[in-house]
Write a protein that holds these residues in place. Structure first.
Motif, PDB file in Angstrom:
ATOM      1  N   ASP A   1       0.840  -1.201   0.000  1.00 23.60           N
ATOM      2  CA  ASP A   1       0.000   0.000   0.000  1.00 23.60           C
ATOM      3  C   ASP A   1       0.872   1.247   0.000  1.00 23.60           C
ATOM      4  O   ASP A   1       0.616   2.215  -0.736  1.00 23.60           O
ATOM      5  CB  ASP A   1      -0.942   0.025   1.207  1.00 23.60           C
ATOM      6  CG  ASP A   1      -2.060  -0.989   1.100  1.00 23.60           C
ATOM      7  OD1 ASP A   1      -2.303  -1.515  -0.018  1.00 23.60           O
ATOM      8  OD2 ASP A   1      -2.695  -1.286   2.135  1.00 23.60           O
ATOM      9  N   TRP A   2       1.917   1.246   0.820  1.00 26.43           N
ATOM     10  CA  TRP A   2       2.829   2.385   0.897  1.00 26.43           C
ATOM     11  C   TRP A   2       3.527   2.587  -0.449  1.00 26.43           C
ATOM     12  O   TRP A   2       3.643   3.710  -0.932  1.00 26.43           O
ATOM     13  CB  TRP A   2       3.857   2.168   2.013  1.00 26.43           C
ATOM     14  CG  TRP A   2       4.787   3.321   2.162  1.00 26.43           C
ATOM     15  CD1 TRP A   2       4.608   4.442   2.916  1.00 26.43           C
ATOM     16  CD2 TRP A   2       6.066   3.486   1.524  1.00 26.43           C
ATOM     17  NE1 TRP A   2       5.684   5.280   2.793  1.00 26.43           N
ATOM     18  CE2 TRP A   2       6.602   4.718   1.940  1.00 26.43           C
ATOM     19  CE3 TRP A   2       6.808   2.708   0.640  1.00 26.43           C
ATOM     20  CZ2 TRP A   2       7.830   5.174   1.500  1.00 26.43           C
ATOM     21  CZ3 TRP A   2       8.041   3.174   0.211  1.00 26.43           C
ATOM     22  CH2 TRP A   2       8.534   4.406   0.646  1.00 26.43           C
TER      23      TRP A   2
ATOM     24  N   GLU B   1       2.509   1.872  -3.378  1.00 28.10           N
ATOM     25  CA  GLU B   1       1.591   2.403  -4.395  1.00 28.10           C
ATOM     26  C   GLU B   1       1.507   3.919  -4.347  1.00 28.10           C
ATOM     27  O   GLU B   1       1.274   4.569  -5.360  1.00 28.10           O
ATOM     28  CB  GLU B   1       0.191   1.820  -4.194  1.00 28.10           C
ATOM     29  CG  GLU B   1       0.047   0.406  -4.687  1.00 28.10           C
ATOM     30  CD  GLU B   1      -1.358  -0.130  -4.509  1.00 28.10           C
ATOM     31  OE1 GLU B   1      -2.305   0.666  -4.295  1.00 28.10           O
ATOM     32  OE2 GLU B   1      -1.519  -1.354  -4.597  1.00 28.10           O
ATOM     33  N   THR B   2       1.682   4.488  -3.163  1.00 31.94           N
ATOM     34  CA  THR B   2       1.554   5.947  -3.020  1.00 31.94           C
ATOM     35  C   THR B   2       2.900   6.653  -2.982  1.00 31.94           C
ATOM     36  O   THR B   2       2.944   7.874  -2.970  1.00 31.94           O
ATOM     37  CB  THR B   2       0.773   6.299  -1.747  1.00 31.94           C
ATOM     38  OG1 THR B   2       1.484   5.807  -0.604  1.00 31.94           O
ATOM     39  CG2 THR B   2      -0.626   5.701  -1.782  1.00 31.94           C
TER      40      THR B   2
END
Length: 63
Positions: A58-59, A61-62
């Protein structure tokens, strides 16, 4: 993986997920065989949980 991204990822692993640098260092040594797969290497060696692996992705991806 770009060096600055890798540096930020390592900082995230240490600060947000409280993964010891010794564990990260083990994964970094093995990552040379499989570039850009640091999160998977950490998981493969049992150094992060599946939940932590999800947070890492998730990290990323951003990032």
């Amino acid at each position: 993986m770009k060096t600055s991204l890798k540096t930020r990822l390592i900082r995230f692993l240490q600060e947000e997920l409280a993964i010891p640098y010794d564990s990260i260092a083990i994964a970094l040594r093995h990552e040379e065989q499989t570039p850009s797969l640091l999160p998977m290497v950490l998981w493969q060696y049992g150094l992060v949980t599946l939940e932590q692996l999800d947070k890492i992705f998730d990290w990323l991806e951003t990032a």
